[in-house]
Write an enzyme that holds these catalytic residues in place. Structure first.
Site, mmCIF file in Angstrom:
data_model
loop_
_atom_site.group_PDB
_atom_site.id
_atom_site.type_symbol
_atom_site.label_atom_id
_atom_site.label_comp_id
_atom_site.label_asym_id
_atom_site.label_seq_id
_atom_site.Cartn_x
_atom_site.Cartn_y
_atom_site.Cartn_z
ATOM 1 C CB CYS A 162 -0.928 0.006 1.207
ATOM 2 S SG CYS A 162 -1.922 -1.495 1.318
ATOM 3 C CG HIS A 294 -2.088 4.415 5.108
ATOM 4 N ND1 HIS A 294 -1.859 4.362 3.752
ATOM 5 C CD2 HIS A 294 -2.242 3.124 5.506
ATOM 6 C CE1 HIS A 294 -1.869 3.103 3.344
ATOM 7 N NE2 HIS A 294 -2.104 2.328 4.394
ATOM 8 C CD GLU A 305 -2.265 7.810 9.130
ATOM 9 O OE1 GLU A 305 -1.789 8.544 8.243
ATOM 10 O OE2 GLU A 305 -3.195 6.996 8.922
ATOM 11 C CE LYS A 326 -5.843 4.074 2.079
ATOM 12 N NZ LYS A 326 -4.948 5.213 2.328
ATOM 13 C CG HIS A 331 -6.544 0.779 0.995
ATOM 14 N ND1 HIS A 331 -5.487 0.997 0.124
ATOM 15 C CD2 HIS A 331 -5.967 0.481 2.192
ATOM 16 C CE1 HIS A 331 -4.353 0.845 0.766
ATOM 17 N NE2 HIS A 331 -4.616 0.546 2.023
ATOM 18 C CG PHE A 390 -0.290 -5.511 4.902
ATOM 19 C CD1 PHE A 390 -0.677 -4.916 6.086
ATOM 20 C CD2 PHE A 390 -1.219 -6.267 4.214
ATOM 21 C CE1 PHE A 390 -1.961 -5.066 6.584
ATOM 22 C CE2 PHE A 390 -2.514 -6.429 4.707
ATOM 23 C CZ PHE A 390 -2.878 -5.823 5.889
#
Length: 402
Positions: A162, A294, A305, A326, A331, A390
């Site tokens: 991502c 994010h 975050e 998002k 996403h 990830f």
């Protein structure tokens, strides 16, 4: 070290097939997440996504091209066309040699994988199309962009889940800043909204069946999206000499690894990427007015975050605006940072902060100003865009008004 500016932007995403339409959707707080229209949807537990509806490849490409272009490449080429046309660049011999392409994608031709697995394993066919490999490879979009516009400089693809497109844009920035390139076409693309792509993400048990609600106490997971956003990064002096319109200056980039867990994020790693980006950009915390988060809508990401931003910005964190788009476009995985950088351009150029829609209940562990539900008018001079992937891979990019 050269200054680097953005002179063109283009996109295809669930909100619109261009930048102007995406900006309008951000202003309105419009949700592009809807019921999926894909094969075997009834076998899925998750049936919503930020799908690009109304997509007609034949309106943009001929039959031979469609045989070569997976959907992620199609999205990329249309977005690149918009960005390069806006930039006004014509890549003649000298500029061609000094210009390249760096794009991000996590999965590449996932639709092509899905279609051909079906053909071989479900339908029992023993042959596939001879162009399956060049269609599905992760570098397909970058290669086709380079061929379409005669870009013969550094050209490659970054695949870091991502964070892919943030890494790609950061590397493009470094290539122009160092003088290794005069202009770079950069950004990212993803199209995983097919049966296999959604089914794989279902297995992680991080998906919402209802909506994406970043930072809201009642959030229950992320929602996949698809799309592309492409930019032209250019040497500032080159852009100024030809009288180009400048959308923003790229002033900093930092990346790091958590070296911790394959799926769980680290607040310390995210904070290191944020503070590293501020150092690289020579920005003080109080210089930054907006962060595009994010903000996936998962408990693990959102709390981590917010903690990272609070630590990195200290007392200034209370005066920061931070939103996640998002909830509007989904996403977009490897393309998500590129699509989200559009919100940063909107903030810098039009003084409009895109909202975090779907926000219903305050979460004391996400106590920052997340611009809930409604866009806000505010002048900001410097912004950050976060991407945390990830594998513990973090990438943060900084833009400034010119």
């Amino acid at each position: 070290m050269r200054r680097v500016v953005i002179t063109g932007a283009g996109t295809v995403n669930a909100l619109a097939h261009d930048v102007a339409g995406t900006f309008a959707a951000f202003r309105e707080g419009r949700c592009g997440i809807s019921e999926l229209d894909i094969r075997d949807k009834d076998r899925l537990g998750v049936r919503i996504g930020g799908q690009v509806h109304g997509w007609d490849p034949e309106a943009h490409f001929n039959r031979q091209q469609i045989a070569l272009y997976d959907k992620f490449t199609q999205f990329t080429l249309l977005a690149a066309r918009e960005a390069i046309e806006q930039s006004g660049l014509v890549f003649g011999d000298d500029l061609s040699l000094a210009s390249g392409v760096v794009l991000g994608t996590a999965g590449g031709g996932v639709n092509t994988w899905d279609e051909n697995y079906r053909a071989v394993y479900e339908e029992g066919k023993n042959r596939v199309h001879p162009f399956v490999v060049p269609k599905l490879m992760n570098n397909a979009a970058a290669s086709h962009v380079s061929m379409e516009w005669n870009l013969r400089g550094p050209t490659f693809t970054v695949a870091t889940a991502c964070a892919s497109s943030n890494h790609a844009m950061g590397l493009a920035f470094q290539l122009v800043r160092s003088g290794a390139a005069r202009a770079m076409v950069t950004g990212g693309s993803e199209s995983m909204l097919c049966f296999g792509g959604v089914k794989a993400w279902e297995g992680l048990r991080v998906m919402s069946k209802t909506a994406c609600r970043p930072f809201s106490a009642n959030r229950d997971g992320m929602v996949q999206g698809e799309g592309a956003a492409i930019y032209v990064f250019e040497d500032y002096e080159h852009a100024r000499a030809r009288g180009a319109q400048v959308l923003a200056e790229v002033v900093g980039f930092a990346m790091c690894s958590d070296a911790g867990d394959i799926v769980m994020p680290s607040a310390q790693g995210a904070e290191r990427a944020i503070t590293g980006c501020l150092r690289d950009a020579r920005l003080n915390p109080e210089d930054v007015g907006y962060i595009n988060a994010h903000g996936t809508g998962t408990a693990a990401n959102d709390k981590t975050e917010c903690a990272a931003v609070a630590h990195a910005f200290g007392h200034h964190a209370d005066r920061l605006m931070m939103s996640s788009t998002k909830a509007m476009h989904g996403h977009c995985i490897g393309g998500t940072g590129a699509v989200e950088l559009l919100a940063c351009l909107l903030a810098l150029n039009e003084g409009v902060i895109a909202p975090t829609i779907g926000y219903e209940e305050p979460d004391p562990e996400c106590a920052l100003d997340v611009v809930p539900n409604t866009a806000r008018e505010a002048r900001v001079d410097a912004v950050l865009s976060n991407a945390f992937a990830f594998g513990g891979l973090n990438a943060v990019i900084a833009l400034r008004r010119v």
